[in-house]
Design a protein around this motif. Structure first.
Motif, PDB file in Angstrom:
ATOM      1  N   GLU A 192      -4.155  -8.613  -4.549  1.00 12.86           N
ATOM      2  CA  GLU A 192      -4.398  -8.288  -5.948  1.00 12.86           C
ATOM      3  C   GLU A 192      -5.724  -8.889  -6.408  1.00 12.86           C
ATOM      4  OE1 GLU A 192      -2.252  -6.764  -8.774  1.00 12.86           O
ATOM      5  OE2 GLU A 192      -2.143  -5.655  -6.899  1.00 12.86           O
ATOM      6  N   ARG A 193      -6.532  -8.104  -7.070  1.00 17.73           N
ATOM      7  CA  ARG A 193      -7.809  -8.555  -7.611  1.00 17.73           C
ATOM      8  C   ARG A 193      -7.635  -8.930  -9.083  1.00 17.73           C
ATOM      9  NH1 ARG A 193     -11.643  -9.149  -3.616  1.00 17.73           N
ATOM     10  NH2 ARG A 193     -11.383  -7.491  -2.118  1.00 17.73           N
ATOM     11  N   PRO A 194      -8.393  -9.939  -9.558  1.00 15.66           N
ATOM     12  CA  PRO A 194      -8.315 -10.277 -10.984  1.00 15.66           C
ATOM     13  C   PRO A 194      -8.917  -9.160 -11.835  1.00 15.66           C
ATOM     14  CG  PRO A 194      -9.997 -11.590  -9.896  1.00 15.66           C
ATOM     15  CD  PRO A 194      -9.284 -10.826  -8.830  1.00 15.66           C
ATOM     16  N   THR A 195      -8.456  -9.024 -13.076  1.00 14.44           N
ATOM     17  CA  THR A 195      -8.942  -7.981 -13.963  1.00 14.44           C
ATOM     18  C   THR A 195     -10.247  -8.361 -14.646  1.00 14.44           C
ATOM     19  OG1 THR A 195      -7.573  -8.841 -15.749  1.00 14.44           O
ATOM     20  CG2 THR A 195      -6.638  -7.074 -14.400  1.00 14.44           C
ATOM     21  N   THR A 196     -10.642  -9.623 -14.601  1.00 15.59           N
ATOM     22  CA  THR A 196     -11.888 -10.050 -15.222  1.00 15.59           C
ATOM     23  C   THR A 196     -13.074  -9.680 -14.356  1.00 15.59           C
ATOM     24  OG1 THR A 196     -11.724 -12.235 -14.208  1.00 15.59           O
ATOM     25  CG2 THR A 196     -10.788 -11.986 -16.407  1.00 15.59           C
ATOM     26  N   ILE A 197     -14.206  -9.425 -15.001  1.00 13.54           N
ATOM     27  CA  ILE A 197     -15.424  -9.056 -14.300  1.00 13.54           C
ATOM     28  C   ILE A 197     -16.343 -10.276 -14.239  1.00 13.54           C
ATOM     29  CG2 ILE A 197     -17.456  -7.580 -14.334  1.00 13.54           C
ATOM     30  CD1 ILE A 197     -15.756  -5.552 -15.869  1.00 13.54           C
ATOM     31  N   LYS A 198     -16.791 -10.586 -13.046  1.00 16.38           N
ATOM     32  CA  LYS A 198     -17.697 -11.704 -12.859  1.00 16.38           C
ATOM     33  C   LYS A 198     -19.131 -11.196 -12.984  1.00 16.38           C
ATOM     34  CE  LYS A 198     -18.941 -15.284  -9.562  1.00 16.38           C
ATOM     35  NZ  LYS A 198     -18.708 -15.832  -8.236  1.00 16.38           N
ATOM     36  N   ARG A 199     -19.861 -11.747 -13.927  1.00 14.05           N
ATOM     37  CA  ARG A 199     -21.244 -11.321 -14.161  1.00 14.05           C
ATOM     38  C   ARG A 199     -22.192 -12.374 -13.584  1.00 14.05           C
ATOM     39  NH1 ARG A 199     -21.493  -6.551 -16.931  1.00 14.05           N
ATOM     40  NH2 ARG A 199     -19.703  -6.234 -18.255  1.00 14.05           N
ATOM     41  N   VAL A 200     -23.157 -11.896 -12.805  1.00 19.61           N
ATOM     42  CA  VAL A 200     -24.148 -12.767 -12.201  1.00 19.61           C
ATOM     43  C   VAL A 200     -25.511 -12.339 -12.714  1.00 19.61           C
ATOM     44  CG1 VAL A 200     -25.162 -13.551 -10.034  1.00 19.61           C
ATOM     45  CG2 VAL A 200     -22.719 -13.020 -10.153  1.00 19.61           C
ATOM     46  N   LYS A 201     -26.289 -13.303 -13.227  1.00 17.36           N
ATOM     47  CA  LYS A 201     -27.590 -13.006 -13.779  1.00 17.36           C
ATOM     48  C   LYS A 201     -28.597 -12.800 -12.632  1.00 17.36           C
ATOM     49  CE  LYS A 201     -30.925 -14.692 -17.118  1.00 17.36           C
ATOM     50  NZ  LYS A 201     -31.248 -15.751 -18.056  1.00 17.36           N
ATOM     51  N   ALA A 202     -29.307 -11.656 -12.676  1.00 13.27           N
ATOM     52  CA  ALA A 202     -30.306 -11.371 -11.646  1.00 13.27           C
ATOM     53  C   ALA A 202     -31.573 -12.176 -11.926  1.00 13.27           C
ATOM     54  CB  ALA A 202     -30.636  -9.887 -11.646  1.00 13.27           C
ATOM     55  N   VAL A 203     -32.188 -12.646 -10.866  1.00 13.29           N
ATOM     56  CA  VAL A 203     -33.390 -13.460 -11.024  1.00 13.29           C
ATOM     57  C   VAL A 203     -34.606 -12.644 -10.694  1.00 13.29           C
ATOM     58  CG1 VAL A 203     -34.580 -15.524 -10.216  1.00 13.29           C
ATOM     59  CG2 VAL A 203     -32.095 -15.480 -10.402  1.00 13.29           C
ATOM     60  N   ALA A 217       0.820  -1.210   0.000  1.00 13.72           N
ATOM     61  CA  ALA A 217       0.000   0.000   0.000  1.00 13.72           C
ATOM     62  C   ALA A 217       0.857   1.264   0.000  1.00 13.72           C
ATOM     63  CB  ALA A 217      -0.924   0.002   1.211  1.00 13.72           C
ATOM     64  N   HIS A 218       2.111   1.154   0.356  1.00  8.70           N
ATOM     65  CA  HIS A 218       2.986   2.320   0.447  1.00  8.70           C
ATOM     66  C   HIS A 218       3.785   2.535  -0.844  1.00  8.70           C
ATOM     67  CE1 HIS A 218       5.907   5.186   1.549  1.00  8.70           C
ATOM     68  NE2 HIS A 218       6.039   4.886   2.825  1.00  8.70           N
ATOM     69  N   CYS A 219       4.558   1.538  -1.262  1.00  8.43           N
ATOM     70  CA  CYS A 219       5.455   1.711  -2.412  1.00  8.43           C
ATOM     71  C   CYS A 219       4.909   1.100  -3.705  1.00  8.43           C
ATOM     72  CB  CYS A 219       6.830   1.125  -2.104  1.00  8.43           C
ATOM     73  SG  CYS A 219       6.854  -0.680  -1.954  1.00  8.43           S
ATOM     74  N   LYS A 220       3.775   0.399  -3.645  1.00 10.17           N
ATOM     75  CA  LYS A 220       3.078  -0.180  -4.809  1.00 10.17           C
ATOM     76  C   LYS A 220       3.853  -1.297  -5.497  1.00 10.17           C
ATOM     77  CE  LYS A 220      -0.130   2.992  -4.447  1.00 10.17           C
ATOM     78  NZ  LYS A 220      -0.763   2.997  -3.170  1.00 10.17           N
ATOM     79  N   HIS A 221       4.869  -1.881  -4.848  1.00 13.12           N
ATOM     80  CA  HIS A 221       5.576  -3.030  -5.406  1.00 13.12           C
ATOM     81  C   HIS A 221       4.705  -4.277  -5.270  1.00 13.12           C
ATOM     82  CE1 HIS A 221       9.470  -0.869  -5.343  1.00 13.12           C
ATOM     83  NE2 HIS A 221       9.744  -1.726  -6.321  1.00 13.12           N
ATOM     84  N   VAL A 222       4.798  -5.170  -6.243  1.00 11.41           N
ATOM     85  CA  VAL A 222       4.107  -6.451  -6.173  1.00 11.41           C
ATOM     86  C   VAL A 222       4.953  -7.383  -5.320  1.00 11.41           C
ATOM     87  CG1 VAL A 222       3.261  -8.411  -7.509  1.00 11.41           C
ATOM     88  CG2 VAL A 222       3.005  -6.104  -8.399  1.00 11.41           C
TER      89      VAL A 222
END
Length: 45
Positions: free
Chosen positions: A34-45, A6-11
């Motif tokens: 780290e979060r994945p770059t893909t978006i998870k889509r959930v179909k609303a019922v 969170a300070h120096c942004k190194h992985v």
């Protein structure tokens, strides 16, 4: 596990055997998962 400092942004990759949670570059103790770059889509019922 892959984290970003969170300070120096190194992985940072931490091992389970390491024990402590600290950035090896700056010594900061706050790491963000780290979060994945893909978006998870959930179909609303």
């Amino acid at each position: 596990m892959v984290y970003k400092c969170a300070h120096c942004k190194h992985v940072v990759e931490l091992d389970k055997e390491y024990g402590g949670v600290r950035c090896p570059y700056c010594g900061h103790r706050v790491l963000v998962k780290e979060r994945p770059t893909t978006i998870k889509r959930v179909k609303a019922v």
